[in-house]
Design an enzyme around this catalytic site. Structure first.
Site, mmCIF file in Angstrom:
data_model
loop_
_atom_site.group_PDB
_atom_site.id
_atom_site.type_symbol
_atom_site.label_atom_id
_atom_site.label_comp_id
_atom_site.label_asym_id
_atom_site.label_seq_id
_atom_site.Cartn_x
_atom_site.Cartn_y
_atom_site.Cartn_z
ATOM 1 N N ASP A 200 0.828 -1.208 0.000
ATOM 2 C CA ASP A 200 0.000 0.000 0.000
ATOM 3 C C ASP A 200 0.867 1.265 0.000
ATOM 4 O OD1 ASP A 200 -2.785 1.098 0.436
ATOM 5 O OD2 ASP A 200 -1.793 1.974 2.179
ATOM 6 N N GLU A 249 13.702 -16.078 0.000
ATOM 7 C CA GLU A 249 14.424 -16.998 0.875
ATOM 8 C C GLU A 249 13.559 -17.666 1.940
ATOM 9 O OE1 GLU A 249 17.694 -14.709 2.372
ATOM 10 O OE2 GLU A 249 18.787 -14.832 0.446
HETATM 11 C C1 GLC Z 1 -4.216 3.179 -0.613
HETATM 12 C C2 GLC Z 1 -5.529 2.450 -0.473
HETATM 13 C C3 GLC Z 1 -6.573 3.436 -0.068
HETATM 14 C C4 GLC Z 1 -6.170 4.055 1.259
HETATM 15 C C5 GLC Z 1 -4.767 4.636 1.205
HETATM 16 C C6 GLC Z 1 -4.217 4.908 2.560
HETATM 17 O O1 GLC Z 1 -4.254 4.138 -1.612
HETATM 18 O O2 GLC Z 1 -5.834 1.794 -1.677
HETATM 19 O O3 GLC Z 1 -7.840 2.850 0.009
HETATM 20 O O4 GLC Z 1 -7.072 5.071 1.590
HETATM 21 O O5 GLC Z 1 -3.864 3.722 0.612
HETATM 22 O O6 GLC Z 1 -3.875 3.713 3.210
#
Ligand code: GLC
Length: 528
Positions: A200, A249
């Site tokens: 993310d 790994e």
């Molecule tokens: C990413 C996710 C989104 C979230 C953001 C903060 O963009 O897809 O839904 O609001 O990260 O974590």
């Protein structure tokens, strides 16, 4: 060839996929029970967005415990059963890792608040004194991606950084404990059989030394993201190389892919193709979502420029491009492109391109963006934009499975008890209503995934353009499959494109007489 190079991965938003216990919220058992839908669609993998304990200040991306399951969604035993079921069906399992921030309910942040300024507990986050005579101004001019300052002041006078909602304090990736903790998290889920991770906001973990001001125009032009002092910093790449080594790994577990086939996919909102390509160098991640494609307008030359730019930056012999048309963050394609037909055509375009593709739950049903009434909106974008942006809930309402009224088989709860309300006019869009109807979007997706497997793109990921670069249509061949999309206002006689072949799939009427109507796409098998 590694499975992920041309895989179709199906994104599941667990709160809204299927509810097995009637509480109005989706859950892991609901997913396990319905995985056959994903299998029948023809996808190769599922990516499940966060299902970890969370106060839900940002749809689950505010995580209070990265190695547990939210009680609303089930237990770790349910996760193991879901993974086993997926593997049994031949589906890989990808889960989210959210390393940029935690929830403000995370024990680390609670400890940081309690311990006060100057404490070691605060060093894992980005606490700073304010500017101004009394420290009453934020430490710099950074803006949150959801609007407003990226800093919040706590009662003892210090400020902490949050690039998203205030409930999502950013971690300090220069702190060794943060590294150790995320290595533990990766190993934990690998031991539970996952085949890969979606990282993310992979472009945001490191901030420029000294946290300098970013200047005006932040978040206005995504093409400048890589210039922001809080995005796309050099230190990210050694980190992802270490994670890649960890994945390569770590011992395998029965049912999961072997270590060399594990996947890291970057959610990096970096739009310059050469900058995005740096996340998928041979010893870093394998995939990075191509958001430039998702953001491109319904315009043939513009789309072609994006496609060519992405293919050139990653392209033949290197990492595949990872195409994406929708997600839990984007306006649903029929609404974004202005018509269901365009959305169907965009899907045939995406699925014909060489590389991998992600399909977000409900995309295969042609769901439009749902209208969520003001008093039911959950997305922090709504309050933080001063109630100007309704946010992303319209792409996150529960999936319609069957029946003629809400909750359309999603749950046994009363519609009012479902965590987000579904529209009243979705009876024709349910999985059951579309199943077996050859004109439905669901059957079009199933057929597209079948054909794309039957006629794969060449291993070098190359494609051959037939359309002139400024033409109002796109035509190209990948392997034996040719895709023609008419984005112009006039009907397009296929003979004008010089392409002769058997039409195997179209986004419009199936019995068309070799004249492609506006906004329509066709796949042809051109005899060699
Ligand atoms: C990413 C996710 C989104 C979230 C953001 C903060 O963009 O897809 O839904 O609001 O990260 O974590």
């Amino acid at each position: 060839m590694n499975w992920w190079r041309d895989a179709v991965c199906y994104e599941i938003y667990p709160w809204s996929f299927a509810d097995s216990d009637g509480d109005g919220t989706g859950d892991l058992r609901g997913i396990a029970d319905r995985l056959h839908h994903v299998r029948r669609l023809g996808a190769d993998a599922v990516w499940i967005t966060p299902f970890y304990p969370s106060p839900l200040a940002d749809g689950g991306y505010d995580i209070a415990d990265h190695t547990a399951v939210a009680p609303e969604l089930g237990t770790i035993g349910d996760f193991d059963a879901l993974t086993a079921r997926a593997h049994g069906l031949g589906l890989k399992v990808v889960v989210d890792v959210v390393p940029n921030h935690t929830s403000d309910a995370h024990p680390w942040f609670r400890a940081a608040l309690a311990a006060g300024p100057g404490s070691t507990a605060r060093e894992r986050y980005l606490f700073r004194p304010g500017r101004g005579r009394l420290g009453e101004l934020p430490p710099n001019d950074w803006q949150s991606a959801f609007g407003g300052p990226a800093w919040t002041r706590v009662s003892d006078g210090e400020w902490y950084l949050h690039l998203h909602a205030p409930e999502q304090p950013d971690l300090d990736w220069s702190h060794p404990a943060v590294h150790t903790e995320f290595e533990r998290i990766l190993r934990f889920w690998l031991d539970h059989g996952v085949d890969g991770f979606r990282i993310d906001v992979a472009h945001a973990l490191y901030k420029a030394e000294g946290l300098p001001d970013a200047g005006p125009g932040q978040h206005e032009d995504p093409a400048r993201n890589h210039l922001m002092p809080y995005y796309d910093q050099e230190e990210l790449h050694p980190l992802y190389r270490r994670w890649r080594t960890l994945l390569d790994e770590h011992p395998g577990v029965p049912g999961a892919v072997s270590p060399e086939d594990r996947l890291l996919v970057a959610e990096a909102a970096v739009f310059a193709p050469d900058r995005l390509a740096r996340y998928v160098r041979p010893d870093e991640m394998q995939q990075a979502f191509d958001f430039a494609f998702l953001e491109a307008p319904w315009d043939a030359p513009a789309l072609r420029r994006v496609i060519e730019g992405s293919l050139a930056a990653t392209g033949p012999g290197r990492a595949p491009v990872t195409w994406v048309l929708s997600s839990h963050d984007a306006v649903r394609p029929p609404t974004r492109y202005g018509s269901p037909l365009r959305a169907r055509s965009a899907a045939l375009l995406m699925l014909a391109l060489p590389g991998a593709a992600y399909v977000y739950q409900g995309e295969e049903l042609g769901l439009p963006q749902a209208w969520v009434p003001d008093d039911r909106i959950r997305d922090p974008l709504w309050p933080r934009s001063g109630h100007r942006e309704r946010g992303r809930d319209g792409a996150r309402v529960p999936l319609p499975w069957s029946g003629t009224a809400a909750p359309y088989g999603f749950s046994t709860a009363a519609p009012r008890s479902c965590w987000l309300p579904q529209p009243e006019d979705w009876a024709a869009l349910t999985v059951a209503a579309q199943d077996g109807d050859p004109d439905s979007t669901l059957e079009m997706y199933r057929e597209a995934l079948r054909l794309r497997k039957a006629w794969p793109a060449p291993a070098d990921g190359s494609l051959l353009w037939h359309s002139p670069s400024e033409a109002p249509y796109l035509a190209f061949t990948r392997g034996r499959l040719t895709c023609v999309v008419n984005l112009g206002a006039r009907p397009l006689p296929l003979r004008d494109t010089g392409l002769l072949g058997r039409t195997v799939l179209t986004s419009g009427p199936r019995d068309f007489d070799d004249v492609l109507a506006p906004d329509t796409a066709a796949w042809l098998l051109v005899e060699s």
